[in-house]
Design a protein around this motif. Structure first.
Motif, PDB file in Angstrom:
ATOM      1  N   GLY A 740       0.824  -1.199   0.119  1.00 32.92           N
ATOM      2  CA  GLY A 740      -0.059   0.176  -0.028  1.00 32.92           C
ATOM      3  C   GLY A 740       0.790   1.374  -0.004  1.00 32.92           C
ATOM      4  N   GLU A 741       1.981   1.183   0.299  1.00 30.68           N
ATOM      5  CA  GLU A 741       2.613   2.383   0.274  1.00 30.68           C
ATOM      6  C   GLU A 741       3.141   3.035  -1.137  1.00 30.68           C
ATOM      7  OE1 GLU A 741       7.323   3.710   1.919  1.00 30.68           O
ATOM      8  OE2 GLU A 741       6.834   1.587   1.920  1.00 30.68           O
ATOM      9  N   VAL A 742       3.269   4.279  -1.109  1.00 31.78           N
ATOM     10  CA  VAL A 742       3.439   5.100  -2.197  1.00 31.78           C
ATOM     11  C   VAL A 742       4.853   5.940  -1.991  1.00 31.78           C
ATOM     12  CG1 VAL A 742       2.814   7.034  -3.754  1.00 31.78           C
ATOM     13  CG2 VAL A 742       1.040   5.387  -2.753  1.00 31.78           C
ATOM     14  N   LYS A 743       5.652   5.975  -3.115  1.00 33.43           N
ATOM     15  CA  LYS A 743       6.741   6.824  -3.116  1.00 33.43           C
ATOM     16  C   LYS A 743       7.178   7.545  -4.320  1.00 33.43           C
ATOM     17  CE  LYS A 743       9.682   4.250  -0.024  1.00 33.43           C
ATOM     18  NZ  LYS A 743      11.220   3.184   0.074  1.00 33.43           N
ATOM     19  N   THR A 744       7.542   8.860  -3.897  1.00 37.40           N
ATOM     20  CA  THR A 744       7.496   9.810  -5.146  1.00 37.40           C
ATOM     21  C   THR A 744       9.048   9.874  -5.401  1.00 37.40           C
ATOM     22  OG1 THR A 744       5.756  11.105  -4.300  1.00 37.40           O
ATOM     23  CG2 THR A 744       7.037  12.173  -5.682  1.00 37.40           C
ATOM     24  N   LEU A 745       9.304   9.713  -6.698  1.00 34.81           N
ATOM     25  CA  LEU A 745      10.555   9.285  -7.205  1.00 34.81           C
ATOM     26  C   LEU A 745      10.918  10.709  -8.158  1.00 34.81           C
ATOM     27  CD1 LEU A 745      11.092   5.863  -8.209  1.00 34.81           C
ATOM     28  CD2 LEU A 745      11.463   6.965  -5.881  1.00 34.81           C
ATOM     29  N   SER A 746      11.779  11.527  -7.909  1.00 38.42           N
ATOM     30  CA  SER A 746      12.281  12.734  -8.955  1.00 38.42           C
ATOM     31  C   SER A 746      13.499  12.361  -9.656  1.00 38.42           C
ATOM     32  CB  SER A 746      12.419  13.862  -7.920  1.00 38.42           C
ATOM     33  OG  SER A 746      12.751  15.005  -8.726  1.00 38.42           O
ATOM     34  N   PHE A 747      13.344  12.580 -10.849  1.00 42.36           N
ATOM     35  CA  PHE A 747      14.433  12.286 -11.814  1.00 42.36           C
ATOM     36  C   PHE A 747      14.710  13.715 -12.487  1.00 42.36           C
ATOM     37  CE2 PHE A 747      12.066   8.249 -11.616  1.00 42.36           C
ATOM     38  CZ  PHE A 747      13.374   7.308 -11.396  1.00 42.36           C
ATOM     39  N   LYS A 748      15.806  14.015 -12.733  1.00 42.40           N
ATOM     40  CA  LYS A 748      16.253  15.252 -13.168  1.00 42.40           C
ATOM     41  C   LYS A 748      17.336  14.863 -14.208  1.00 42.40           C
ATOM     42  CE  LYS A 748      16.144  17.785  -8.841  1.00 42.40           C
ATOM     43  NZ  LYS A 748      17.011  18.934  -7.707  1.00 42.40           N
ATOM     44  N   LEU A 749      16.978  15.181 -15.578  1.00 45.55           N
ATOM     45  CA  LEU A 749      17.501  14.623 -16.821  1.00 45.55           C
ATOM     46  C   LEU A 749      18.248  16.003 -17.451  1.00 45.55           C
ATOM     47  CD1 LEU A 749      14.633  12.274 -18.041  1.00 45.55           C
ATOM     48  CD2 LEU A 749      16.571  11.670 -16.512  1.00 45.55           C
TER      49      LEU A 749
END
Length: 793
Positions: A740-749
């Motif tokens: 049930g966990e949600v994680k937010t990932l930020s990619f800087k391209l």
């Protein structure tokens, strides 16, 4: 030196290694020089207040030509009058310290080092932190062995050739088919091997201390070993500049620029007619000048001999070949050609002694950075010893690396297994040629003697969960005789589950041995299908050991085959890693780092064809996920889990505007729709490339089990440009999510680097138009459009 002084010096030197707790010899030791009747303070090469460059020059300038030449081979003899001992340059640490090479050996006190999974399986974890951590553990053991007098400080690993063709025998050594992934693996593993904490950045990179010296090999376009009589000692790789830049050079560029590797090794083959070790464009101009290598360039062993007798390049004499390679930028000969012929080459006027001086400067600066002259900063690593080799922590790391890399290919709601309760034990049949594997699990560039710290076999580990009936069914992986198949089927009768351990080993895929076909060897597939048709054998779980892909379509689609696991070559702790996944102690999250092609792929193009893109005129289907246009058994990036994950793109720009310099020129490219644009593309090299494209992705575990997940982020170029990749990986991240966990990932391209293409003239271009970003593989993938536009300042 008087006889007494000589005797004292020998006793002092021998005592350095007389004990298992001894510390390594240090060249600039005033006591030693005093025994020789020399004041060390008068020797600039031992003056720590001077730069390594100045010190190396002083050392080399004190040598005669003959003394210099004697140091240019991998078994350097040293110069006794300068207190310079011999040095063995060649050691290996591909996935653990190995006794391959002259520089490392085991003895009765240290009989083995930790065997980690082969590189192809560790790469399948897509975990950069893991790759670096393995490098750190390996270099700890390497330094410990050096302290015990059993190893040098230079290790010719990793192998970072791209796995272009599924038949290549050395795929087990490599990080797979994607040049970006290969480059990221190289960077992290090299950093793990080399970095000394507190000295990651120095004013002069050539003074940065090294823990051990790594080597990225084999440079370049090397991936034919021995296929239908065509071997690496004679092969001429005909490669376009486009493919060189886009695929074959990129991992090495990343290894040098981002990993700051201490050395690069040139390969046996020719590229477009020129042996790589004699090509100044590749060595001096590319590695040293363009990429700014801080280290040395080494030859693969006996490459100069191969150049003369294999390639018969220019019908060179040994002296001429030595002169060519020295002038091209080859610093170190793994072999004896430099030491045997370099003196004559200088005297015949074929090469300047100055070229030899340059090579020795590069070599000695690396040895100084390694602490061979002065010791490591603050005495770092001197406390490492026997207890740091095969430690419980390293054995657990080896098992964890295998767990993280293992790929679940099929699962009909069978795994993880849960049988029996209380004191009631289940009965399992364990069959197949790899069921009781030991040496096969550690692959090559491991221990020549096959002795590991400890073997965790599949048979032993499954036995911990129930009563086991064991029958190999085949005497070896070639399984040339089917007489054992009925016996294995009979053994499996009455089992609650049947485990079939099959696949390949070094008798099928290895250095100097490429594959001809992509099928299971011999009777292996018949063993699986006969078991699947048999009654009362429980669910069939197939575990495959291999590096290259196998066409397993028959068992993939067979309804009685309940689950399939790819375990690569999982290292000496592989048995418990496999059992942990089968019985649910670990939720698999590995992803395939190569495409698994159907068997008829090998009939569509020869292994010797180096091109990546499809060739409709020859009916070539292309190579790797970036260009292959046919069906697959399993695609690159494939891997199942015991839970489910979903993606949402929370943020991505719809338009990115690139600021161009006032006088920057536009570049024309071939557009499929015939539309003419004022500025269809710009050269990345001419651009400032400061624009960052931020992509924010939300990942949710929607299933019933905690688990890790690998997020793959691809860029897709505008569809109206000819010859571009179908897609290319530009970022990846492994994350752990509870139910049930949600994680937010930020990619800087970087807008230029992540959305560029390589044009047919080998320029790297950023095209205008509508690009795409794709997260994930297959049906679960999500995507968004991003338009690129230009604006002149």
């Amino acid at each position: 030196m008087t006889p007494f002084q000589l005797l004292s010096f020998l006793i002092f030197t021998l005592s350095t290694y007389s004990s298992v707790n001894a510390q390594p010899n240090i060249i600039c030791n005033s006591a030693k020089f005093q025994l020789m009747g020399t004041n060390m303070n008068s020797l600039p090469f031992c003056d720590q207040g001077l730069s390594y460059h100045v010190r190396a020059k002083d050392l080399v300038d004190r040598m005669t030509l003959q003394e210099k030449v004697a140091q240019l081979g991998d078994q350097a003899v040293g110069v006794e009058r300068l207190n310079l001992p011999g040095y063995q340059w060649w050691s290996e640490a591909l996935h653990g310290v190995s006794d391959v090479g002259h520089g490392t050996h085991f003895d009765n006190n240290i009989t083995a080092a930790t065997s980690f999974p082969t590189v192809i399986l560790s790469t399948a974890s897509f975990n950069e932190t893991l790759w670096k951590t393995i490098g750190e553990a390996v270099s700890n053991e390497a330094r410990a062995m050096h302290n015990l007098g059993l190893a040098g400080l230079t290790f010719w690993s990793p192998n970072i050739n791209v796995a272009r063709d599924p038949r290549w025998g050395r795929i087990l050594e490599t990080p797979g088919e994607d040049p970006f992934v290969v480059g990221r693996y190289a960077t992290n593993y090299v950093r793990g091997l080399q970095d000394v904490k507190g000295y990651l950045k120095t004013k002069d990179p050539n003074s940065r201390p090294l823990k051990v010296g790594a080597c990225c090999k084999h440079f370049a376009a090397y991936d034919v070993d021995n296929w239908k009589g065509i071997d690496r000692y004679h092969f001429d790789a005909r490669v376009t500049e486009r493919d060189m830049v886009e695929t074959f050079l990129l991992p090495f560029e990343m290894c040098v620029k981002e990993g700051d590797v201490a050395s690069v090794m040139c390969s046996y083959n020719r590229i477009n007619g020129i042996p790589t070790c004699a090509d100044p464009k590749l060595l001096n101009q590319t590695i040293r000048e363009r990429w700014n290598l801080h280290g040395y360039i080494a030859a693969d062993c006996d490459s100069i001999e191969v150049m003369i007798h294999g390639h018969k390049y220019h019908n060179d004499t040994p002296e001429e070949a030595v002169a060519q390679t020295l002038k091209a930028g080859l610093d170190l000969d793994c072999g004896s050609y430099y030491s045997d012929y370099a003196t004559a080459a200088v005297k015949e006027g074929l090469v300047k002694e100055e070229e030899i001086d340059h090579s020795l400067h590069n070599l000695y600066i690396v040895l100084m950075r390694l602490g061979w002259f002065d010791g490591t900063p603050g005495g770092a690593f001197t406390g490492l010893g026997k207890n740091d080799i095969c430690s419980p922590q390293n054995l657990e790391l080896s098992a964890d690396a295998a767990r993280q890399g293992i790929v679940l290919l099929k699962n009909n709601n069978t795994l993880p297994l849960s049988f029996g309760s209380g004191d009631q034990k289940s009965t399992f049949a364990v069959v197949g040629p790899h069921a009781n594997a030991t040496i096969a699990m550690i692959g090559n560039y491991a221990l020549q003697s096959g002795i590991a710290c400890h073997y965790s076999t599949p048979l032993d580990e499954i036995s911990a969960y129930g009563n086991v009936k064991y029958e190999p069914g085949c005497s070896n992986v070639k399984c040339e005789n089917g007489s054992g198949v009925p016996i294995a089927v009979q053994t499996a009768q009455g089992a609650d589950a049947t485990f079939v351990f099959v696949g390949l080993d070094l008798s099928v895929e290895a250095e100097s041995l490429d594959r001809i076909e992509l099928k299971f060897p011999g009777w292996q597939e018949a063993l699986i299908t006969e078991l699947a048709y048999a009654p009362n054998v429980g669910p069939i779980i197939v575990v495959i050991f291999s590096a290259g892909g196998i066409d397993i379509s028959t068992i993939k689609n067979h309804p009685r085959v309940s689950a399939i696991i790819w375990a690569g070559y999982p290292g000496a702790e592989g048995g418990r890693a496999i059992a942990d996944i089968i019985f649910g102690n670990y939720n698999p999250a590995g992803r395939l780092p190569i495409t698994w092609y159907p068997a008829d792929y090998v009939n569509k193009l020869p292994m010797t064809s180096m091109q990546l893109r499809p060739n409709p005129d020859l009916n070539y289907p292309g190579r790797t996920y970036k260009f292959y246009n046919g069906s697959t058994v399993y695609p690159f990036g494939y891997g199942l889990s015991y839970t489910n994950f979903t993606y949402t793109i929370q943020y991505a720009p719809t338009l990115v505007t690139i600021d161009l310099a006032k006088l920057q020129k536009c570049k024309q490219i071939e557009l499929l729709n015939g539309v003419n644009l004022d500025c269809p593309a710009v050269l990345v090299e001419d651009s400032k490339c400061r624009e960052i494209v931020k992509i924010v992705v939300r990942v949710r575990n929607t299933g019933q089990r905690d688990g890790a997940h690998v997020v793959l982020l691809y860029s897709v170029p505008p569809s109206n440009i000819a010859g571009t990749p179908i897609k290319r990986l530009v970022a990846f991240r492994r994350v752990f999510l509870r139910v049930g966990e949600v994680k937010t990932l930020s990619f800087k391209l970087n807008a230029c680097k992540s959305f560029s293409i390589i044009a047919d003239d080998a320029y790297e271009l950023l095209p205008t138009g509508e690009h795409s970003v794709v997260i994930g593989n297959g049906a679960d993938a999500v995507s968004t459009k991003i338009s690129m536009s230009f604006q002149f300042q």
